[in-house]
Write a protein that holds these residues in place. Structure first.
Motif, short mmCIF file in Angstrom:
data_model
loop_
_atom_site.label_atom_id
_atom_site.label_comp_id
_atom_site.label_asym_id
_atom_site.label_seq_id
_atom_site.Cartn_x
_atom_site.Cartn_y
_atom_site.Cartn_z
N VAL A 171 0.83 -1.21 0.00
CA VAL A 171 0.00 0.00 0.00
C VAL A 171 0.87 1.26 0.00
O VAL A 171 0.59 2.23 -0.72
N THR A 172 1.93 1.25 0.78
CA THR A 172 2.82 2.40 0.88
C THR A 172 3.55 2.66 -0.43
O THR A 172 3.85 3.81 -0.76
N SER A 173 3.81 1.62 -1.20
CA SER A 173 4.57 1.77 -2.44
C SER A 173 3.80 2.51 -3.52
O SER A 173 4.41 3.14 -4.40
N ARG A 174 2.49 2.44 -3.50
CA ARG A 174 1.69 3.01 -4.58
C ARG A 174 1.41 4.48 -4.35
O ARG A 174 0.96 4.87 -3.27
N PRO A 175 1.66 5.34 -5.36
CA PRO A 175 1.37 6.77 -5.21
C PRO A 175 -0.13 7.02 -5.20
O PRO A 175 -0.93 6.20 -5.67
N LEU A 176 -0.52 8.16 -4.67
CA LEU A 176 -1.92 8.56 -4.67
C LEU A 176 -2.32 9.12 -6.03
O LEU A 176 -1.49 9.66 -6.76
N ASP A 177 -3.58 8.97 -6.37
CA ASP A 177 -4.13 9.47 -7.63
C ASP A 177 -4.37 10.97 -7.50
O ASP A 177 -5.23 11.40 -6.72
N ARG A 178 -3.65 11.77 -8.26
CA ARG A 178 -3.76 13.23 -8.12
C ARG A 178 -5.05 13.79 -8.69
O ARG A 178 -5.35 14.96 -8.48
N SER A 179 -5.79 13.00 -9.42
CA SER A 179 -7.07 13.49 -9.95
C SER A 179 -8.18 13.38 -8.91
O SER A 179 -9.31 13.79 -9.18
N ARG A 180 -7.86 12.84 -7.74
CA ARG A 180 -8.83 12.67 -6.66
C ARG A 180 -8.28 13.29 -5.38
O ARG A 180 -7.10 13.64 -5.32
N PRO A 181 -9.11 13.43 -4.35
CA PRO A 181 -8.57 13.87 -3.06
C PRO A 181 -7.41 12.98 -2.62
O PRO A 181 -7.46 11.75 -2.79
N LEU A 182 -6.38 13.60 -2.06
CA LEU A 182 -5.09 12.93 -1.86
C LEU A 182 -5.02 12.17 -0.55
O LEU A 182 -4.18 12.44 0.32
N TRP A 183 -5.88 11.16 -0.40
CA TRP A 183 -5.83 10.31 0.79
C TRP A 183 -6.51 8.98 0.50
O TRP A 183 -7.34 8.87 -0.41
N GLU A 184 -6.15 7.98 1.28
CA GLU A 184 -6.79 6.66 1.22
C GLU A 184 -6.76 6.05 2.62
O GLU A 184 -5.86 6.35 3.42
N VAL A 185 -7.74 5.21 2.90
CA VAL A 185 -7.78 4.45 4.14
C VAL A 185 -8.07 3.00 3.79
O VAL A 185 -9.01 2.72 3.02
N TYR A 186 -7.28 2.09 4.33
CA TYR A 186 -7.48 0.65 4.12
C TYR A 186 -7.91 0.03 5.45
O TYR A 186 -7.20 0.16 6.46
N LEU A 187 -9.04 -0.63 5.44
CA LEU A 187 -9.55 -1.33 6.62
C LEU A 187 -9.23 -2.80 6.45
O LEU A 187 -9.68 -3.44 5.48
N VAL A 188 -8.46 -3.35 7.38
CA VAL A 188 -7.90 -4.69 7.20
C VAL A 188 -8.42 -5.61 8.30
O VAL A 188 -8.27 -5.33 9.49
N GLU A 189 -9.02 -6.72 7.89
CA GLU A 189 -9.48 -7.73 8.84
C GLU A 189 -8.66 -9.00 8.65
O GLU A 189 -7.80 -9.08 7.78
N GLY A 190 -8.91 -10.00 9.49
CA GLY A 190 -8.21 -11.27 9.39
C GLY A 190 -7.00 -11.39 10.28
O GLY A 190 -6.32 -12.43 10.26
N LEU A 191 -6.71 -10.36 11.09
CA LEU A 191 -5.58 -10.46 12.00
C LEU A 191 -5.89 -11.44 13.13
O LEU A 191 -7.05 -11.64 13.49
N SER A 192 -4.86 -12.02 13.68
CA SER A 192 -5.05 -12.99 14.76
C SER A 192 -5.78 -12.34 15.92
O SER A 192 -5.62 -11.15 16.21
N GLY A 193 -6.60 -13.15 16.59
CA GLY A 193 -7.36 -12.64 17.73
C GLY A 193 -8.52 -11.75 17.35
O GLY A 193 -9.09 -11.08 18.23
N GLY A 194 -8.88 -11.73 16.08
CA GLY A 194 -10.00 -10.91 15.64
C GLY A 194 -9.69 -9.44 15.53
O GLY A 194 -10.60 -8.62 15.26
N ARG A 195 -8.43 -9.04 15.70
CA ARG A 195 -8.07 -7.63 15.61
C ARG A 195 -8.24 -7.12 14.18
O ARG A 195 -8.25 -7.90 13.22
N VAL A 196 -8.36 -5.81 14.06
CA VAL A 196 -8.43 -5.18 12.74
C VAL A 196 -7.40 -4.05 12.70
O VAL A 196 -6.93 -3.58 13.74
N ALA A 197 -7.03 -3.65 11.50
CA ALA A 197 -6.05 -2.58 11.32
C ALA A 197 -6.64 -1.51 10.41
O ALA A 197 -7.44 -1.81 9.51
N VAL A 198 -6.26 -0.29 10.66
CA VAL A 198 -6.61 0.84 9.80
C VAL A 198 -5.30 1.41 9.27
O VAL A 198 -4.44 1.85 10.04
#
Length: 460
Positions: free
Chosen positions: A103-130
């Motif tokens: 995710v960090t390697s890919r540049p942001l699309d300048r034709s859109r607002p310059l931010w992204e959020v990835y919601l990640v599930e599947g971590l051990s113990g039921g945890r999630v990451a943002v």
């Protein structure tokens, strides 16, 4: 009239290199969230009114007659910016970091607002990451916050506001953009020169503006004149990144500081210096008594009299004495090097900064990246940002945040950037590295933890 990007903000766009995107990322690890990723996605959408810039995109002026302007994105699609993902079983930290690296390697699309959020599930113990990505052009001071900052609450019972009924404003047309640019020139003739310099990427003038606007005072002395020593951290940077993390107990760092002096930041720099020393030796690199690695260390400072404490960031160049085998001598040397910050009377204490900003590590890491990008890459080998956070639990959608790791962008020609954030009794270190040049960054992360353990054990 549309709001125009400052010359500094525009320079971050002009100077961004294809293989070295400037966005600052962060990884928030949460306890299991009731309702799963849908609940988190609803929270992000509900908090967007608190960061109005996140629904605006950059509109260039025809012919580069002036800096681009901010305008509401009429095609704004929150589902484009808030993305759901998952790691396969067993959901290990290595699998999460592999995702963060991509995710960090890919540049942001300048034709859109310059931010992204990835919601990640599947971590051990039921945890999630943002996982967040934000371009520093969005962050021009503590008044402009990062999306991660508004997602977190001090109580698990904080209500989630209903999504607002947002209607985008009109996007200015080409004729209007040109007319406003010409009007700016009439009112401020120097804008012509500033725009021209930005368009061609005048690094010298950009460095001056970056340090001026960011509150930059470079305590470099002779080191600012002499180029940074060349080493394995400096090479042509590829398109791919590799992210590693390390952890430390804040009480251990405080015990080391109490026993041998300095500040917690000095201790962290000492830990990083020792880890870099062992890492260089593990790679068969020559390490002599005089060997040093020059770090650019952004520090939150008191700005002008009318500015609030912490509203500015000063960039300090510090030579990390990796050639010194004695850790206590390293600490003494680094404490002396950083003493100029406190002697100036401009540095802001960690507890003061936390009281002023709440949870603002993403914003302050972005400001640090801005200050670093304004300087010539020949002046330093790596960037090290350290941002204090609150020492009480924070919550998102009612779930406690367990850990938070910053991911600071690489400058062109530099293979490693280190971000540190303290939170709830711990310090979390994020190491962002060029996959080709510093592919063994996980070894360096392990050495950071080993260095903390060894120093803490010696003072018990």
């Amino acid at each position: 009239m549309a709001e125009r990007l400052s010359t500094l903000d525009a320079s971050f766009l002009y100077l961004e290199e294809a293989g070295a995107p400037m966005h600052v990322s962060g990884v928030l690890v949460l306890e299991p969230v009731e309702g799963g990723l849908d609940t988190l996605a609803e929270l992000v959408e509900a908090r967007l009114p608190l960061v109005p810039r996140y629904r605006q995109r950059i509109v260039p002026v025809p012919g580069h007659l002036a800096n681009p302007v901010w305008a509401d994105d009429p095609d704004f699609d929150v589902d484009y910016h808030v993305r759901r993902s998952a790691v396969p079983r067993p959901g290990t930290e290595a699998q999460l970091l592999d995702l963060v690296s991509r995710v960090t390697s890919r540049p942001l699309d300048r034709s859109r607002p310059l931010w992204e959020v990835y919601l990640v599930e599947g971590l051990s113990g039921g945890r999630v990451a943002v996982v967040t990505k934000t371009h520093p052009a969005l962050v021009d001071g503590l008044g402009a916050v990062d999306i991660a900052q508004v997602l977190l609450d001090s109580s698990p019972d904080a209500p989630v506001p209903p999504a607002d009924r947002w209607a985008p404003g009109r996007v200015p047309g080409r004729v209007e953009l040109v007319a406003e640019a010409l009007g700016d020139y009439v009112q401020r003739p120097t804008a012509v020169l500033e725009t021209a310099r930005s368009a061609v990427g005048d690094l010298r003038s950009t460095a001056t503006r970056a340090l001026g606007v960011a509150g930059g005072l470079v305590r470099a002395a002779r080191s600012a004149v002499v180029p940074a020593p060349h080493g394995p951290l400096n090479r042509t940077v590829g398109d791919q990144r590799r992210v590693a993390v390390a952890r430390a107990d804040l009480e251990d760092l405080k015990a080391i500081r109490k026993a041998h002096g300095g500040t917690v930041n000095d201790v962290l720099l000492t830990v990083l210096t020792g880890a870099l020393r062992d890492w260089l030796l593990s790679r068969g690199e020559p390490v002599l008594g005089s060997t040093a690695v020059r770090a650019l260390v952004p520090v939150s400072v008191q700005g002008e009299e009318q500015e609030a404490p912490g509203s500015s960031v000063a960039a300090y160049l510090v030579d990390l004495p990796v050639g010194e085998p004695n850790p206590w001598v390293r600490l003494a040397r680094l404490s002396y090097a950083m003493r100029g910050v406190t002697r100036s009377g401009r540095s802001v204490r960690a507890d003061t900064l936390i009281a002023l900003t709440g949870f603002a590590p993403p914003t302050l890491h972005a400001l640090g990246a801005r200050a670093a990008r304004g300087l010539s890459r020949r002046m330093f080998n790596l960037v090290v940002t350290n941002v204090p956070g609150p020492q009480v639990p924070l919550y998102a959608a009612g779930s406690r945040m367990l850990e938070v790791f910053p991911v600071v962008p690489l400058a062109g020609g530099q293979g490693l950037a280190v971000g540190m954030t303290s939170y709830d009794g711990h310090v979390y270190v994020g190491l962002n590295a060029d996959r080709d040049g510093v592919g063994d960054v996980d070894v360096l992360a392990d050495l950071v933890e080993q260095e903390v353990a060894a120093l803490a054990e010696s003072v018990r």
